[in-house]
Design a protein around this motif. Structure first.
Motif, PDB file in Angstrom:
ATOM      1  N   TYR A 156       0.635  -1.259  -0.227  1.00  0.00           N
ATOM      2  CA  TYR A 156      -0.156  -0.157  -0.144  1.00  0.00           C
ATOM      3  C   TYR A 156       1.014   1.219  -0.131  1.00  0.00           C
TER       4      TYR A 156
ATOM      5  N   GLU B 136       0.220   5.652  -0.220  1.00  0.00           N
ATOM      6  CA  GLU B 136      -0.190   6.865  -0.186  1.00  0.00           C
ATOM      7  C   GLU B 136       0.197   7.825  -1.519  1.00  0.00           C
TER       8      GLU B 136
ATOM      9  N   LYS C 137      -5.342  12.929  -1.146  1.00  0.00           N
ATOM     10  CA  LYS C 137      -4.859  11.884  -0.482  1.00  0.00           C
ATOM     11  C   LYS C 137      -5.578  10.756  -1.008  1.00  0.00           C
ATOM     12  N   ARG C 138      -4.827   9.847  -1.869  1.00  0.00           N
ATOM     13  CA  ARG C 138      -5.489   8.461  -2.414  1.00  0.00           C
ATOM     14  C   ARG C 138      -4.569   7.342  -1.695  1.00  0.00           C
ATOM     15  N   LEU C 139      -5.056   6.351  -1.695  1.00  0.00           N
ATOM     16  CA  LEU C 139      -4.528   4.917  -1.168  1.00  0.00           C
ATOM     17  C   LEU C 139      -4.168   4.022  -2.551  1.00  0.00           C
TER      18      LEU C 139
END
Length: 157
Positions: A90, A92, A99-101
């Motif tokens: 994972y 960021e 902000k996305r993951l």
């Protein structure tokens, strides 16, 4: 500011020879199908009484049907082989100030796996109950024991 959850995935399909040299790579378009969106929604909010809880993704599959993906498909159309996910990580990311993951998911079909005369044309991510998250169709790849096939999906939430 209006926020939207635009889930999307990108597949990187690679063929490598026995020396480890990458000899072919594709970046086909991904389609998150309705069963995949339902899986994410149920992981987030739960399920109604009496419905089994959804499980996490654990496998990838490849097949030979090149029919375009649509939202109502729940399986590959001509599955040849399934493989356990070998790695997930994972990270960021930042997109347009949000902000996305990103989940990066990898599976490898070794030299002796998923071989056949009919070229591979489709792939999917599935959970441990076999619920399909997505389906992608790609340019034909003839898989033989001379090549290892690596599927790397980057899914952004």
């Amino acid at each position: 500011m209006e926020e939207r959850l635009n889930m999307r995935g990108q597949l990187i399909l690679s063929l490598s020879d026995r020396s480890g040299q990458m000899i072919h790579q594709q970046h086909p378009k991904n389609r998150i199908v309705l069963s995949g969106r339902r899986l994410v929604a149920q992981l987030f909010g739960g399920v109604e009484s009496g419905v089994p809880a959804p499980k996490k993704i654990t496998q990838m599959a490849v097949g030979t049907d090149g029919t375009d993906p649509n939202d109502d498909q729940t399986n590959l159309l001509a599955e040849r082989s399934r493989k356990a996910i070998a790695q997930i990580s994972y990270e960021e990311t930042l997109e347009a100030g949000v902000k996305r993951l990103q989940a990066s998911i990898t599976a490898e079909f070794n030299f002796e796996e998923a071989n056949g005369d009919d070229p591979l044309r489709e792939a999917a991510i599935l959970n441990e109950d076999g619920v399909m998250y997505n389906r992608v169709v790609f340019e034909p790849v003839t898989k033989t024991n001379a090549f290892k096939l690596t599927l790397l999906w980057r899914v952004v939430f």
